[in-house]
Design a protein around this motif. Structure first.
Motif, PDB file in Angstrom:
ATOM      1  N   GLU A 213      30.561  27.754 -45.054  1.00  0.00           N
ATOM      2  CA  GLU A 213      28.910  27.571 -45.331  1.00  0.00           C
ATOM      3  C   GLU A 213      28.202  26.887 -44.133  1.00  0.00           C
ATOM      4  O   GLU A 213      27.075  26.474 -44.229  1.00  0.00           O
ATOM      5  CB  GLU A 213      28.591  27.190 -46.626  1.00  0.00           C
ATOM      6  CG  GLU A 213      29.078  27.832 -47.728  1.00  0.00           C
ATOM      7  CD  GLU A 213      28.709  29.531 -47.865  1.00  0.00           C
ATOM      8  OE1 GLU A 213      27.570  29.603 -47.257  1.00  0.00           O
ATOM      9  OE2 GLU A 213      29.467  30.220 -47.805  1.00  0.00           O
TER      10      GLU A 213
ATOM     11  N   ASN B 231      28.176  27.375 -40.721  1.00  0.00           N
ATOM     12  CA  ASN B 231      27.786  28.108 -39.540  1.00  0.00           C
ATOM     13  C   ASN B 231      28.242  27.332 -38.099  1.00  0.00           C
ATOM     14  O   ASN B 231      27.389  26.841 -37.488  1.00  0.00           O
ATOM     15  CB  ASN B 231      26.201  28.276 -39.355  1.00  0.00           C
ATOM     16  CG  ASN B 231      25.874  28.762 -38.276  1.00  0.00           C
ATOM     17  OD1 ASN B 231      26.503  29.834 -37.645  1.00  0.00           O
ATOM     18  ND2 ASN B 231      24.573  28.679 -37.766  1.00  0.00           N
TER      19      ASN B 231
ATOM     20  N   GLU C  15      30.241  31.172 -34.399  1.00  0.00           N
ATOM     21  CA  GLU C  15      29.964  31.553 -33.085  1.00  0.00           C
ATOM     22  C   GLU C  15      31.195  30.830 -32.090  1.00  0.00           C
ATOM     23  O   GLU C  15      31.616  29.786 -32.387  1.00  0.00           O
ATOM     24  CB  GLU C  15      28.798  30.851 -32.453  1.00  0.00           C
ATOM     25  CG  GLU C  15      28.080  31.255 -31.254  1.00  0.00           C
ATOM     26  CD  GLU C  15      26.777  30.850 -31.057  1.00  0.00           C
ATOM     27  OE1 GLU C  15      26.179  31.138 -29.912  1.00  0.00           O
ATOM     28  OE2 GLU C  15      26.226  30.242 -32.045  1.00  0.00           O
TER      29      GLU C  15
ATOM     30  N   ARG D 115      24.492  21.435 -35.131  1.00  0.00           N
ATOM     31  CA  ARG D 115      25.535  22.171 -35.689  1.00  0.00           C
ATOM     32  C   ARG D 115      26.674  21.561 -35.721  1.00  0.00           C
ATOM     33  O   ARG D 115      27.129  20.713 -35.133  1.00  0.00           O
ATOM     34  CB  ARG D 115      25.617  23.551 -34.840  1.00  0.00           C
ATOM     35  CG  ARG D 115      24.135  24.199 -34.961  1.00  0.00           C
ATOM     36  CD  ARG D 115      24.350  25.615 -34.339  1.00  0.00           C
ATOM     37  NE  ARG D 115      25.285  26.691 -34.789  1.00  0.00           N
ATOM     38  CZ  ARG D 115      25.889  27.606 -34.294  1.00  0.00           C
ATOM     39  NH1 ARG D 115      25.008  27.983 -33.121  1.00  0.00           N
ATOM     40  NH2 ARG D 115      26.652  28.357 -34.875  1.00  0.00           N
TER      41      ARG D 115
END
Length: 184
Positions: A40, A42, A68, A99
């Protein structure tokens, strides 16, 4: 150019520390832990080239959440058997500001390279930096006593090893196991 007869002899005399099956089981266990903890978040995932390539490839196919992916290339070894100054061949090109970042590398040995990469990501704005290594060498020469990988496939004795992405003088990254050089 290395003597290929010597390179072949190193493999012929090497001690197998972990078989392909043992490594695959360890990678699956690491994937389960990462799936539980980062699904969860990302994350931006960076494979540390060249050593982390095989581990990352095997691991990524078992991660069941969107992420990513990119790579970075920092080294201290340059196909030698001992490390020197950190050299950036390719810095991250994907933005990871605010992030989570997951760094995937082959080995945590003394940790100079991994520590520099983690520090780089933190200073460049990562919210949190996580690390996954296939091998964690057991010794007391870590660059920083607090440097530990968040996800570790297998521990390893303090020998010069190759296979599964790790090399001996630029060779045997493709070996399907973890091998120790006889006498090193």
């Amino acid at each position: 150019m290395p003597d290929l007869a010597h390179i072949r002899q190193v493999m012929a005399e090497a001690d197998c520390l972990y078989s392909n099956a043992q490594i695959e089981a360890a990678i699956s266990r690491v994937a389960e832990d990462i799936n539980t903890n980062l699904a969860e978040r990302n994350p931006v995932v960076f494979c540390v080239m060249n050593g982390g390539l095989i581990f990352a490839g095997k691991l990524l196919t078992q991660l069941d959440f969107p992420l990513e992916l990119s790579y970075l290339h920092a080294t201290r070894y340059r196909n030698e058997t001992s490390g020197g100054e950190l050299f950036w061949k390719a810095k991250p090109e994907v933005s990871f500001m605010d992030r989570d970042v997951l760094i995937i590398d082959d080995i945590l040995d003394e940790g100079h390279t991994l520590a520099a990469i983690v520090d780089f990501c933190r200073h460049a704005g990562a919210r949190e930096v996580h690390t996954a290594v296939l091998i964690d060498k057991v010794h007391d020469r870590k660059a920083r006593p607090d440097l530990k990988a968040d996800y570790v496939g297998l521990p390893c004795e303090d020998r010069y090893i190759f296979g599964y992405g790790m090399d001996y003088k630029g060779y045997w990254r493709n070996a399907a196991g973890i091998f120790a050089v006889k006498g090193l």
